[in-house]
Design an enzyme around this catalytic site. Structure first.
Site, PDB file in Angstrom:
ATOM      1  N   TRP A 121      31.422 -29.113  42.811  1.00 16.26           N
ATOM      2  CA  TRP A 121      30.612 -29.386  41.944  1.00 16.26           C
ATOM      3  C   TRP A 121      29.290 -28.107  42.240  1.00 16.26           C
ATOM      4  O   TRP A 121      29.136 -27.691  43.452  1.00 16.26           O
ATOM      5  CB  TRP A 121      29.672 -30.652  42.098  1.00 16.26           C
ATOM      6  CG  TRP A 121      28.576 -30.952  41.370  1.00 16.26           C
ATOM      7  CD1 TRP A 121      28.418 -31.658  40.434  1.00 16.26           C
ATOM      8  CD2 TRP A 121      27.242 -30.572  41.687  1.00 16.26           C
ATOM      9  NE1 TRP A 121      27.150 -31.841  39.996  1.00 16.26           N
ATOM     10  CE2 TRP A 121      26.183 -31.236  40.940  1.00 16.26           C
ATOM     11  CE3 TRP A 121      26.497 -29.636  42.805  1.00 16.26           C
ATOM     12  CZ2 TRP A 121      24.996 -30.844  40.784  1.00 16.26           C
ATOM     13  CZ3 TRP A 121      25.216 -29.405  42.603  1.00 16.26           C
ATOM     14  CH2 TRP A 121      24.307 -30.038  41.767  1.00 16.26           C
TER      15      TRP A 121
ATOM     16  N   SER B 104      35.529 -30.004  47.955  1.00 17.77           N
ATOM     17  CA  SER B 104      34.253 -30.991  47.970  1.00 17.77           C
ATOM     18  C   SER B 104      34.434 -31.923  47.139  1.00 17.77           C
ATOM     19  O   SER B 104      35.138 -32.847  47.208  1.00 17.77           O
ATOM     20  CB  SER B 104      33.156 -29.673  47.477  1.00 17.77           C
ATOM     21  OG  SER B 104      31.934 -30.300  47.652  1.00 17.77           O
ATOM     22  N   MET B 105      33.590 -32.079  45.859  1.00 17.14           N
ATOM     23  CA  MET B 105      33.790 -33.035  44.846  1.00 17.14           C
ATOM     24  C   MET B 105      35.117 -33.332  44.466  1.00 17.14           C
ATOM     25  O   MET B 105      35.707 -34.516  44.285  1.00 17.14           O
ATOM     26  CB  MET B 105      32.806 -33.147  43.672  1.00 17.14           C
ATOM     27  CG  MET B 105      32.906 -33.842  42.853  1.00 17.14           C
ATOM     28  SD  MET B 105      31.824 -33.491  41.193  1.00 17.14           S
ATOM     29  CE  MET B 105      32.477 -35.186  40.295  1.00 17.14           C
TER      30      MET B 105
ATOM     31  N   ASP C 148      29.386 -26.310  57.713  1.00 17.44           N
ATOM     32  CA  ASP C 148      29.338 -26.550  56.640  1.00 17.44           C
ATOM     33  C   ASP C 148      27.915 -27.650  56.693  1.00 17.44           C
ATOM     34  O   ASP C 148      28.038 -28.356  57.331  1.00 17.44           O
ATOM     35  CB  ASP C 148      30.378 -27.489  56.076  1.00 17.44           C
ATOM     36  CG  ASP C 148      30.499 -27.889  54.450  1.00 17.44           C
ATOM     37  OD1 ASP C 148      29.221 -27.923  54.045  1.00 17.44           O
ATOM     38  OD2 ASP C 148      31.320 -28.091  54.000  1.00 17.44           O
TER      39      ASP C 148
ATOM     40  N   HIS D  39      30.242 -24.100  53.695  1.00 13.54           N
ATOM     41  CA  HIS D  39      30.831 -25.174  52.554  1.00 13.54           C
ATOM     42  C   HIS D  39      31.600 -24.283  51.926  1.00 13.54           C
ATOM     43  O   HIS D  39      32.746 -24.514  51.476  1.00 13.54           O
ATOM     44  CB  HIS D  39      29.794 -25.772  51.835  1.00 13.54           C
ATOM     45  CG  HIS D  39      30.378 -26.896  50.971  1.00 13.54           C
ATOM     46  ND1 HIS D  39      31.065 -27.885  51.411  1.00 13.54           N
ATOM     47  CD2 HIS D  39      30.056 -27.047  49.724  1.00 13.54           C
ATOM     48  CE1 HIS D  39      31.189 -28.458  50.356  1.00 13.54           C
ATOM     49  NE2 HIS D  39      30.954 -28.157  49.368  1.00 13.54           N
TER      50      HIS D  39
END
Length: 278
Positions: free
Chosen positions: A34, A100-101, A229, A258
């Site tokens: 995202w 991630s997402m 992160d 991240h």
């Protein structure tokens, strides 16, 4: 490049944009974070393709070049979209890589659709098992007030929000780990997102509990995370996912933020390729 009908019904059809290198190699499907798009994987596509893999990356509904419907931004629907991509392209023996997402889609896909089409999965800086800090999830790294503040900031000023967000996304202890051009490239991808989709997916990745999904993962699994992160901290996410999937392999990349598939592309790709070769 093509559009795939990921979800359809009596009154609607949702198409997602797919980049597909083609070929006969074992397929790797890349699921972006995202609020980016498949273009955020550009540092991985060439390396994976050179290693002989068919590489498929798609833009999540509401983002990038995909359709931007009014709804359907919960993880059940997003996992069904992923299933639609695999089904329409008839992909089998697949490795899913969720960043991630996108790690949420991997977990929910397995829970809803099983592992028949899968060879292995990768959780990269991924949001499972459950980001939101609650009474029954005290180790969740996202306090509710922080989530509310993020949504309010995005609603107030997209330009300022994406500028701040990408700085944290690519930084460790305040030090930017990418070039300014790479950060600007990410900002441009952020601005391709639909505002309704961005807000709804923010709610989804922050508030969805994947703790019951992870034990259903039985295929070979890699958990790879940046040690620095600050967006999805390792202690509250990757470390817990590794513990929830006992057979998983864990790789932690030192001094990586991240967005380490960009900042530490060489290390990221090496971990991914080593895992795929097993």
């Amino acid at each position: 490049m093509t559009d795939v009908t990921a979800s359809s019904g009596l009154l609607h059809t949702t198409k997602v944009h797919v980049d597909d290198t083609g070929g006969t190699g074992r397929p790797v499907v890349l699921i972006h974070g995202w609020p980016l798009s498949a273009e955020s994987w550009k540092d991985q596509v060439g390396a994976l393709s050179a290693a002989g893999h068919r590489v498929v990356a798609y833009d999540r509904r509401g983002f990038g070049r995909s359709d931007k419907p009014r709804g359907g931004y919960d993880y059940d629907q997003l996992a069904d979209d992923l299933a639609g991509v695999l089904d329409e392209l008839d992909l089998r023996d697949v490795t899913l890589v969720g960043f991630s997402m996108g790690g949420g889609e991997v977990a929910r896909y397995v829970a809803r659709h099983g592992e028949e089409r899968l060879h292995s999965v990768v959780f990269a800086a991924a949001v499972p098992p459950y980001l939101m800090q609650t009474d029954d999830n005290p180790d969740g790294p996202l306090p509710p007030e922080q989530a509310q503040g993020m949504a309010a900031d995005l609603e107030k000023d997209r330009d300022a929000f994406f500028d701040d967000f990408t700085r944290q996304f690519f930084s460790v202890d305040g030090e930017l780990k990418v070039t300014e051009q790479q950060r600007q490239d990410a900002i441009a991808l952020c601005h391709q997102s639909d505002q309704k989709a961005a807000l709804a997916c923010m709610e989804a990745f922050g508030g969805t509990d994947f703790r019951d999904d992870l034990p259903k993962v039985t295929v070979p699994t890699l958990v790879v995370h940046g040690a620095g992160d600050a967006t999805v901290p390792f202690e509250g996410s990757g470390k817990r996912t590794h513990a929830a999937i006992p057979h998983s392999q864990l790789v932690v990349v030192d001094d990586a933020p991240h967005g380490f598939n960009v900042s530490h592309a060489e290390e990221f790709n090496r971990a991914l390729l080593d895992f795929l070769a097993r």
